[in-house]
Design a protein around this motif. Structure first.
Motif, PDB file in Angstrom:
ATOM      1  N   ARG A 161      72.399  60.713 -21.050  1.00  0.00           N
ATOM      2  CA  ARG A 161      72.861  59.466 -21.630  1.00  0.00           C
ATOM      3  C   ARG A 161      72.124  58.308 -20.975  1.00  0.00           C
ATOM      4  O   ARG A 161      72.180  58.165 -19.766  1.00  0.00           O
TER       5      ARG A 161
ATOM      6  N   GLY B 150      77.550  57.993 -27.677  1.00  0.00           N
ATOM      7  CA  GLY B 150      76.941  57.547 -26.430  1.00  0.00           C
ATOM      8  C   GLY B 150      77.921  57.138 -25.358  1.00  0.00           C
ATOM      9  O   GLY B 150      77.763  57.496 -24.200  1.00  0.00           O
TER      10      GLY B 150
ATOM     11  N   PRO C 247      77.461  63.786 -22.804  1.00  0.00           N
ATOM     12  CA  PRO C 247      76.149  64.335 -23.180  1.00  0.00           C
ATOM     13  C   PRO C 247      76.274  65.754 -23.700  1.00  0.00           C
ATOM     14  O   PRO C 247      77.024  66.565 -23.155  1.00  0.00           O
TER      15      PRO C 247
END
Length: 142
Positions: free
Chosen positions: A72, A129, A134
Motif C-alpha cells: 500500500r 487502499g 494489501p
C-alpha cells in the motif's frame, strides 16, 4: 493483479486520456472545437494544469508499482482520494449550478463523465487502499 492495482491502472489511464493529453497536446483551436471556451490568456493555466495532472499520474504510477507487489502506497492513495474526491465534488457543484451550460460540443458530457469517474475512483481508492488491507500478489501466474 490486486484490486488496488486495477484502480491505479484505471486512474492513470483516465487522467492521461481525459486531462493530460488534451490539456497538454491539443492545439487551442481543437480545444475550442471540443467546446472549451476560448482560453485567451488563460491558456498558460490550462497547460500548467495539464502538467499538474501528469505529475499526479507519476505519483499514481508509484502507487501502482506498490500495489502490484501487494503493498500500500498511502501517499499515492491519499493524493488520489483528495484529487478525485475534490474534483468530483467541484465538477458536480459547477455542473448543477449551470456553469458550463453554454459550453458547446461534447464538453458538458465529458465533464459529467469525469465527475462520475473521479467520484467512483475516490471511493475505490478508499475501499481498497485505506479500508482494505494489501492483497497478496497472484503467484499462480508468475
Amino acid at each position: 493483479m490486486t484490486a488496488l492495482a486495477r484502480v491505479f491502472v484505471v486512474k492513470i489511464a483516465a487522467t492521461v486520456l481525459f486531462w493530460c493529453v488534451p490539456l497538454l497536446l491539443f492545439p487551442t483551436d481543437v480545444l475550442v472545437r471540443l467546446g472549451i471556451p476560448e482560453p485567451g490568456s488563460l491558456l498558460l493555466f490550462v497547460r500548467l494544469l495539464g502538467w499538474a495532472y501528469l505529475a499526479l499520474c507519476v505519483g499514481y504510477g508509484f502507487g501502482l508499482a506498490a500495489a502490484l507487489k501487494g503493498q500500500r502506497a498511502m501517499g499515492s492513495i491519499a493524493a488520489g482520494i483528495v484529487s478525485n474526491g475534490g474534483a468530483s465534488l467541484y465538477l458536480c457543484y459547477f455542473g448543477l449550478s449551470g456553469a458550463w451550460s453554454d459550453w458547446g460540443g461534447i464538453m458538458p458530457w465529458l465533464l459529467w463523465a469525469s465527475a462520475a469517474v473521479t467520484g467512483l475512483l475516490a471511493v475505490l481508492l478508499y475501499w481498497f487502499g485505506v479500508r482494505g488491507r494489501p492483497e497478496p500478489t497472484d503467484t499462480h501466474h508468475q
